[in-house]
Design a protein around this motif. Sequence first.
Motif, PDB file in Angstrom:
ATOM      1  N   ILE A 191      15.529  38.186 -61.189  1.00 35.66           N
ATOM      2  CA  ILE A 191      14.885  38.893 -60.082  1.00 35.66           C
ATOM      3  C   ILE A 191      14.567  40.330 -60.475  1.00 35.66           C
ATOM      4  O   ILE A 191      13.447  40.820 -60.281  1.00 35.66           O
ATOM      5  N   ASP A 200      20.930  42.736 -52.013  1.00 42.07           N
ATOM      6  CA  ASP A 200      21.976  41.760 -51.695  1.00 42.07           C
ATOM      7  C   ASP A 200      22.148  41.567 -50.184  1.00 42.07           C
ATOM      8  O   ASP A 200      22.754  40.587 -49.748  1.00 42.07           O
ATOM      9  N   GLN A 207      16.900  34.565 -52.448  1.00 45.08           N
ATOM     10  CA  GLN A 207      16.671  33.450 -53.372  1.00 45.08           C
ATOM     11  C   GLN A 207      15.192  33.091 -53.512  1.00 45.08           C
ATOM     12  O   GLN A 207      14.820  32.346 -54.416  1.00 45.08           O
ATOM     13  N   ILE A 215      26.363  36.570 -52.139  1.00 42.56           N
ATOM     14  CA  ILE A 215      25.104  35.855 -52.355  1.00 42.56           C
ATOM     15  C   ILE A 215      25.386  34.663 -53.256  1.00 42.56           C
ATOM     16  O   ILE A 215      26.378  34.638 -53.984  1.00 42.56           O
ATOM     17  N   SER A 216      24.501  33.680 -53.209  1.00 44.32           N
ATOM     18  CA  SER A 216      24.733  32.446 -53.966  1.00 44.32           C
ATOM     19  C   SER A 216      24.038  32.448 -55.318  1.00 44.32           C
ATOM     20  O   SER A 216      23.913  31.408 -55.956  1.00 44.32           O
ATOM     21  N   LEU A 217      23.588  33.607 -55.765  1.00 46.70           N
ATOM     22  CA  LEU A 217      22.899  33.696 -57.046  1.00 46.70           C
ATOM     23  C   LEU A 217      23.880  33.982 -58.176  1.00 46.70           C
ATOM     24  O   LEU A 217      24.841  34.735 -58.009  1.00 46.70           O
ATOM     25  N   SER A 218      23.608  33.415 -59.333  1.00 47.11           N
ATOM     26  CA  SER A 218      24.397  33.724 -60.518  1.00 47.11           C
ATOM     27  C   SER A 218      23.922  35.052 -61.103  1.00 47.11           C
ATOM     28  O   SER A 218      22.858  35.574 -60.736  1.00 47.11           O
ATOM     29  N   SER A 245      26.948  43.167 -56.777  1.00 41.74           N
ATOM     30  CA  SER A 245      27.766  41.955 -56.796  1.00 41.74           C
ATOM     31  C   SER A 245      28.901  42.078 -55.781  1.00 41.74           C
ATOM     32  O   SER A 245      29.339  43.183 -55.441  1.00 41.74           O
ATOM     33  N   GLU A 279      20.539  34.681 -62.556  1.00 40.08           N
ATOM     34  CA  GLU A 279      19.463  34.653 -61.563  1.00 40.08           C
ATOM     35  C   GLU A 279      19.160  36.057 -61.032  1.00 40.08           C
ATOM     36  O   GLU A 279      18.002  36.389 -60.755  1.00 40.08           O
ATOM     37  N   VAL A 280      20.186  36.876 -60.900  1.00 40.67           N
ATOM     38  CA  VAL A 280      19.978  38.271 -60.495  1.00 40.67           C
ATOM     39  C   VAL A 280      19.163  39.004 -61.553  1.00 40.67           C
ATOM     40  O   VAL A 280      18.239  39.764 -61.236  1.00 40.67           O
TER      41      VAL A 280
END
Length: 261
Positions: free
Chosen positions: A96, A45, A51, A86-89, A78, A92-93
Motif C-alpha cells: 500500500i 490504520d 484493504q 487491521i487484518s493486513l500483513s 501497527s 501488504e502494508v
Amino acid sequence: MLESVEGTHSPSICTPLVGKNHKELLTELADILLKKPDIIEWRLDFYEEIQDMNSVLSAAKDIYENSERTPILLTVRSQKEGGQPISLSEKEVVAILAEVCKHPYVAIIDFEVSNQPDHIRYLREVSKENNKKLVLSYHNFSFTPPKAEIFKSLFLAEFYGADAAKAAVMPQNNQDVLTLLEATREAEKELSIPLITMSMGGLGAISRIVGWMYGSSVTFAVGKSSSAPGQVPIDELRKIIQLTKKVTDPESNPFHQIGSI
C-alpha cells in the motif's frame, strides 16, 4: 517540513487525520485546515477500507486535492506500536505504501524501524524514486526504555537511510520524560537527519512543548481528533511554543537583562 531545528527554531506542527471513511476524512480535513498545521498525518490504520487499494487511492487523491498544499504524511501504524487492529500483513502494508508513493498524493511516508530490513530497504528505494520522504519510527506505548535503546532506534533509522527518525515512548514518571529528552539531545549531536521525538501521555505532554529545544523537529497536536495520548490542541500548543521561545530568548526577554536576583 522535515528539517533540523538545531534547538533554536520552532518545530513543525503535525495533526492527525483519523476518519474511518471517505466522508469523515474530508469533514475532518476541513476542520483541521482552519488551524493551519504544517503537516497532516493520515493515519490509514483507522480507515475502514484499508484493504481496498482503489478506495485508499481515491481517498488519498481527495485529501491531497483538498489539503491546500499542506504536506501529507501517510502512516499505517501497527497494532504492536499503538495502531488500530487491521487484518493486513506487513507485506501488504508495504504494498500500500509503495503504491501510494507512486502518486503525488503524499509527501512523506512513515514505516516502523522494527519491521523487516528488506521491507525497509524496499520502501526507501521506492520513496526515493518517487521523491517522497521516509520517516522510520519507533513507538513504545508501555514504558520508556533506557536512553541507549531510544538512541539505537534513532541511529537505525539513519543507518537505513531515512530522511527523519522518530521515537515516541510512554513515561511512568518524570525521570522517563527526561530520559527521552536527553536521548533526543544526544542523538541530535550524533546523527545527521532530523529527529521527531516525544514522551506520551499526560506526563509526557511537556516534551511536545519543549522537545524542539532538545532537537525534535516535529511535534504532534490535536486538530480535531487525537491519535495518541498526551497530544495538545494545536491552537494551544502553538501559543505555548511561541511563549516558550519568547521567555527563553535572551534578546526578547527583558528578564534576561536584569541578571540574577
